[in-house]
Design a protein around this motif. Structure first.
Motif, PDB file in Angstrom:
ATOM      1  N   LEU A   1      -3.757  31.380  29.196  1.00  0.00           N
ATOM      2  CA  LEU A   1      -4.860  30.461  29.462  1.00  0.00           C
ATOM      3  C   LEU A   1      -6.135  30.927  28.784  1.00  0.00           C
ATOM      4  CD1 LEU A   1      -4.512  29.720  33.274  1.00  0.00           C
ATOM      5  CD2 LEU A   1      -3.971  28.202  31.377  1.00  0.00           C
ATOM      6  N   GLN A   2      -6.846  29.982  28.204  1.00  0.00           N
ATOM      7  CA  GLN A   2      -8.171  30.236  27.649  1.00  0.00           C
ATOM      8  C   GLN A   2      -9.175  29.668  28.622  1.00  0.00           C
ATOM      9  OE1 GLN A   2      -7.693  28.011  23.997  1.00  0.00           O
ATOM     10  NE2 GLN A   2      -7.904  29.910  22.862  1.00  0.00           N
ATOM     11  N   GLY A   3     -10.190  30.442  28.959  1.00  0.00           N
ATOM     12  CA  GLY A   3     -11.201  29.913  29.864  1.00  0.00           C
ATOM     13  C   GLY A   3     -12.249  30.941  30.207  1.00  0.00           C
ATOM     14  N   GLN A   4     -13.121  30.550  31.110  1.00  0.00           N
ATOM     15  CA  GLN A   4     -14.187  31.431  31.579  1.00  0.00           C
ATOM     16  C   GLN A   4     -14.452  31.176  33.044  1.00  0.00           C
ATOM     17  OE1 GLN A   4     -17.534  30.676  28.906  1.00  0.00           O
ATOM     18  NE2 GLN A   4     -17.189  32.712  28.085  1.00  0.00           N
ATOM     19  N   VAL A   5     -14.913  32.217  33.724  1.00  0.00           N
ATOM     20  CA  VAL A   5     -15.345  32.078  35.099  1.00  0.00           C
ATOM     21  C   VAL A   5     -16.724  31.426  35.087  1.00  0.00           C
ATOM     22  CG1 VAL A   5     -15.969  33.316  37.208  1.00  0.00           C
ATOM     23  CG2 VAL A   5     -14.020  34.097  35.837  1.00  0.00           C
TER      24      VAL A   5
ATOM     25  N   GLU B   1      -5.810  38.713  37.077  1.00  0.00           N
ATOM     26  CA  GLU B   1      -5.551  38.292  38.460  1.00  0.00           C
ATOM     27  C   GLU B   1      -5.892  36.816  38.643  1.00  0.00           C
ATOM     28  OE1 GLU B   1      -6.733  37.248  42.496  1.00  0.00           O
ATOM     29  OE2 GLU B   1      -8.180  37.670  40.909  1.00  0.00           O
ATOM     30  N   LEU B   2      -7.010  36.359  38.065  1.00  0.00           N
ATOM     31  CA  LEU B   2      -7.396  34.966  38.189  1.00  0.00           C
ATOM     32  C   LEU B   2      -6.441  34.072  37.409  1.00  0.00           C
ATOM     33  CD1 LEU B   2      -9.284  32.847  39.329  1.00  0.00           C
ATOM     34  CD2 LEU B   2     -10.858  33.313  37.445  1.00  0.00           C
TER      35      LEU B   2
ATOM     36  N   ILE C   1     -10.680  22.603  35.915  1.00  0.00           N
ATOM     37  CA  ILE C   1     -11.384  23.558  36.760  1.00  0.00           C
ATOM     38  C   ILE C   1     -10.419  24.041  37.832  1.00  0.00           C
ATOM     39  CG2 ILE C   1     -13.221  23.847  38.478  1.00  0.00           C
ATOM     40  CD1 ILE C   1     -14.432  23.498  35.755  1.00  0.00           C
ATOM     41  N   ALA C   2     -10.347  25.357  38.010  1.00  0.00           N
ATOM     42  CA  ALA C   2      -9.657  25.943  39.160  1.00  0.00           C
ATOM     43  C   ALA C   2     -10.762  26.390  40.111  1.00  0.00           C
ATOM     44  CB  ALA C   2      -8.805  27.128  38.733  1.00  0.00           C
ATOM     45  N   ASP C   3     -10.773  25.825  41.297  1.00  0.00           N
ATOM     46  CA  ASP C   3     -11.837  26.069  42.264  1.00  0.00           C
ATOM     47  C   ASP C   3     -11.220  26.689  43.512  1.00  0.00           C
ATOM     48  OD1 ASP C   3     -14.131  26.028  43.825  1.00  0.00           O
ATOM     49  OD2 ASP C   3     -14.599  23.932  43.418  1.00  0.00           O
ATOM     50  N   PHE C   4     -11.563  27.958  43.779  1.00  0.00           N
ATOM     51  CA  PHE C   4     -11.043  28.694  44.934  1.00  0.00           C
ATOM     52  C   PHE C   4     -12.174  28.912  45.931  1.00  0.00           C
ATOM     53  CE2 PHE C   4      -8.415  29.902  41.346  1.00  0.00           C
ATOM     54  CZ  PHE C   4      -7.131  29.854  41.862  1.00  0.00           C
ATOM     55  N   VAL C   5     -11.976  28.466  47.164  1.00  0.00           N
ATOM     56  CA  VAL C   5     -12.931  28.688  48.247  1.00  0.00           C
ATOM     57  C   VAL C   5     -12.175  29.389  49.360  1.00  0.00           C
ATOM     58  CG1 VAL C   5     -14.504  27.635  49.911  1.00  0.00           C
ATOM     59  CG2 VAL C   5     -14.236  26.617  47.645  1.00  0.00           C
ATOM     60  N   ASP C   6     -12.640  30.579  49.739  1.00  0.00           N
ATOM     61  CA  ASP C   6     -11.973  31.385  50.765  1.00  0.00           C
ATOM     62  C   ASP C   6     -10.487  31.552  50.474  1.00  0.00           C
ATOM     63  OD1 ASP C   6     -14.340  31.759  52.159  1.00  0.00           O
ATOM     64  OD2 ASP C   6     -14.046  29.975  53.392  1.00  0.00           O
ATOM     65  N   GLY C   7     -10.140  31.733  49.194  1.00  0.00           N
ATOM     66  CA  GLY C   7      -8.769  31.989  48.797  1.00  0.00           C
ATOM     67  C   GLY C   7      -7.905  30.756  48.611  1.00  0.00           C
ATOM     68  N   GLN C   8      -8.360  29.595  49.037  1.00  0.00           N
ATOM     69  CA  GLN C   8      -7.614  28.348  48.861  1.00  0.00           C
ATOM     70  C   GLN C   8      -8.071  27.690  47.572  1.00  0.00           C
ATOM     71  OE1 GLN C   8      -5.153  27.243  50.997  1.00  0.00           O
ATOM     72  NE2 GLN C   8      -5.455  29.248  51.938  1.00  0.00           N
ATOM     73  N   GLY C   9      -7.117  27.326  46.708  1.00  0.00           N
ATOM     74  CA  GLY C   9      -7.497  26.782  45.413  1.00  0.00           C
ATOM     75  C   GLY C   9      -7.021  25.374  45.171  1.00  0.00           C
ATOM     76  N   GLU C  10      -7.700  24.731  44.231  1.00  0.00           N
ATOM     77  CA  GLU C  10      -7.270  23.432  43.752  1.00  0.00           C
ATOM     78  C   GLU C  10      -7.658  23.296  42.288  1.00  0.00           C
ATOM     79  OE1 GLU C  10      -9.067  19.907  45.407  1.00  0.00           O
ATOM     80  OE2 GLU C  10     -11.009  20.864  45.573  1.00  0.00           O
ATOM     81  N   ILE C  11      -6.920  22.445  41.574  1.00  0.00           N
ATOM     82  CA  ILE C  11      -7.200  22.153  40.176  1.00  0.00           C
ATOM     83  C   ILE C  11      -7.834  20.765  40.117  1.00  0.00           C
ATOM     84  CG2 ILE C  11      -6.200  21.799  37.890  1.00  0.00           C
ATOM     85  CD1 ILE C  11      -5.853  24.655  38.832  1.00  0.00           C
ATOM     86  N   VAL C  12      -8.957  20.655  39.405  1.00  0.00           N
ATOM     87  CA  VAL C  12      -9.699  19.396  39.308  1.00  0.00           C
ATOM     88  C   VAL C  12     -10.057  19.184  37.842  1.00  0.00           C
ATOM     89  CG1 VAL C  12     -11.768  18.173  40.096  1.00  0.00           C
ATOM     90  CG2 VAL C  12     -10.713  19.881  41.575  1.00  0.00           C
TER      91      VAL C  12
ATOM     92  N   GLU D   1     -14.719  31.254  43.831  1.00  0.00           N
ATOM     93  CA  GLU D   1     -14.486  31.595  42.432  1.00  0.00           C
ATOM     94  C   GLU D   1     -14.077  30.311  41.715  1.00  0.00           C
ATOM     95  OE1 GLU D   1     -12.658  35.435  40.230  1.00  0.00           O
ATOM     96  OE2 GLU D   1     -11.545  34.657  41.933  1.00  0.00           O
ATOM     97  N   VAL D   2     -14.769  30.019  40.606  1.00  0.00           N
ATOM     98  CA  VAL D   2     -14.520  28.792  39.853  1.00  0.00           C
ATOM     99  C   VAL D   2     -14.300  29.163  38.393  1.00  0.00           C
ATOM    100  CG1 VAL D   2     -15.464  26.561  39.160  1.00  0.00           C
ATOM    101  CG2 VAL D   2     -16.003  27.480  41.425  1.00  0.00           C
ATOM    102  N   ALA D   3     -13.222  28.625  37.814  1.00  0.00           N
ATOM    103  CA  ALA D   3     -12.915  28.907  36.412  1.00  0.00           C
ATOM    104  C   ALA D   3     -12.676  27.607  35.658  1.00  0.00           C
ATOM    105  CB  ALA D   3     -11.680  29.788  36.304  1.00  0.00           C
TER     106      ALA D   3
END
Length: 95
Positions: free
Chosen positions: A13-17, A81-82, A37-48, A25-27
């Motif tokens: 994957l190519q990307g940046q935090v 890790e991300l 965008i991978a958006d993780f809040v309190d360890g729960q993530g979603e792709i948007v 944590e948002v990448a």
């Protein structure tokens, strides 16, 4: 976000935090010629999709709080890790 079951893993994957804090944590990353965008809040993530995420999550540049946050949390390369966490979201069909 759905992913083709027969999809071969592509190059790394190519990307940046974009944002990193104690709880979030948002990448931003490139997959199949599209920005996500991978958006993780309190360890729960979603792709948007990136356009939707920016529409709802980015304040005006004139905002003092937004400028401070951008200076503290922006433009870091993706850690191994991300990348693993994003790939887990992609294989679980979270997009």
């Amino acid at each position: 976000m759905t992913i083709d079951e027969g999809r071969e893993p592509s190059s790394p994957l190519q990307g940046q935090v974009l944002r990193r804090s104690e709880r979030r944590e948002v990448a931003l990353f490139l997959l199949d010629n599209a920005l996500w965008i991978a958006d993780f809040v309190d360890g729960q993530g979603e792709i948007v999709d990136a356009v939707t995420w920016f529409r709802f999550n980015c304040g005006a540049a004139a905002s003092t709080q937004a400028r401070r946050r951008m200076a503290l949390e922006s433009a870091l390369p993706l850690s191994d890790e991300l990348v693993a966490r994003i790939e887990a979201l992609l294989t679980s069909g979270s997009r």
